[in-house]
Design an enzyme around this catalytic site. Structure first.
Site: not given
Length: 286
Positions: A151, A164, A168
């Site tokens: 991401s 997150y 990632k």
């Protein structure tokens, strides 16, 4: 007929959004697809079979070949069930698209250990478990294609997404090493940072932005990276809204000291150390 024709590809988190787009595109181009989805909510709670089943029905109705799997990627046992499904139904596993993910956003100072762990277990550990389980099959047949979903949050950070972002970014480190270890086995490992309107991004970007980010625009790049023609490995691509763009680490020439510098000496050179005006593509200096 090369490309992805007759290749067995596992797509995790394929019950909706980007995963659904990947699965449908791969099947439309002749791949045999394992549509994996736990069927839970965006935060990872709950489970069900309807999401994966619906995508399989779509693929089969269009003349493609697919089978559903509902196991969690977050455990080794779940990963074994996913890969077993591929081998049992289609006789092999040639590719893994590690796309499954959840969100539990929150500012870092408020983030609980539970929410940190939950996100890493699905994204980072999930990628590890499924790829690791498929790895012996790829090495033995001397062919494999791995695509992980990173991401822009992992590449550049984003407020409220420390868990997150860390997961990632970890996946990028994973594919960098896999690309080195697997080169002699004709296995490639790459990362896609998708920009798409899905339930994961529904409340993150403005509607006028999301309207331009159809998941179907990301799928062709994933299809290429899974194909026989692809030879890129250890690369990261940001894909969305029609754009397909490689991102990479860069470095400058740096400053070399003859011995341990004093605090004053390194302070005086810091502007030069951090200047990226003449940066070049980076590589591991070890």
């Amino acid at each position: 007929m090369p490309g992805v024709a007759d290749k067995v590809v596992i797509v995790t988190g394929a019950g909706g959004g980007l995963g659904r787009a990947y699965a449908r595109f791969l099947a439309a181009n002749g791949a045999l697809v394992v549509v994996n989805d736990l069927g839970g909510a965006r935060d990872g709670t709950g489970s069900g079979t309807s999401m994966a089943d619906a995508v399989v029905d779509e693929i089969r109705s269009a003349g493609g070949r697919a089978v559903a799997n509902y196991s969690s990627v977050a455990t080794a046992d779940g990963a074994a069930e996913i890969v077993d499904t591929a081998v049992r139904e289609f006789g092999a596993v040639h590719g893994v698209v590690s796309n499954a993910g959840i969100l539990r956003d929150g500012a870092f100072h408020k983030m609980s250990e539970e929410n940190w762990d939950a996100v890493l277990k699905v994204h980072l550990y999930g990628g590890y478990h499924v790829i690791r389980t498929a790895w012996p099959h790829m090495r033995e047949q001397k062919f494999g294609r791995v695509v992980v979903a990173t991401s822009t949050s992992g590449l550049y950070g984003n407020f409220g997404q420390a868990n997150y972002s860390a997961a990632k970014a970890g996946l990028v480190g994973l594919i960098n090493t896999l690309a080195i270890e697997a080169a002699k086995y004709n296995i490639t490992a790459n990362a896609i940072a998708p920009l798409a309107a899905t339930r994961m991004t529904a409340d993150i970007a403005p509607l006028e932005v999301l309207d331009k980010l159809d998941p179907e625009l990301v799928a062709p790049a994933v299809g290429y990276l899974v194909s026989e023609e692809n030879s890129d490995s250890g690369s990261v691509f940001v894909v969305g809204g029609g754009l397909v763009q490689r991102h990479a680490l860069f470095m400058n020439d740096g400053v070399t000291f003859s011995g341990p510098p004093s605090l004053e000496e390194i302070t005086s050179r810091w502007a030069e150390i951090s200047d990226m005006a003449n940066a070049k593509l980076g590589s591991n200096p070890v």
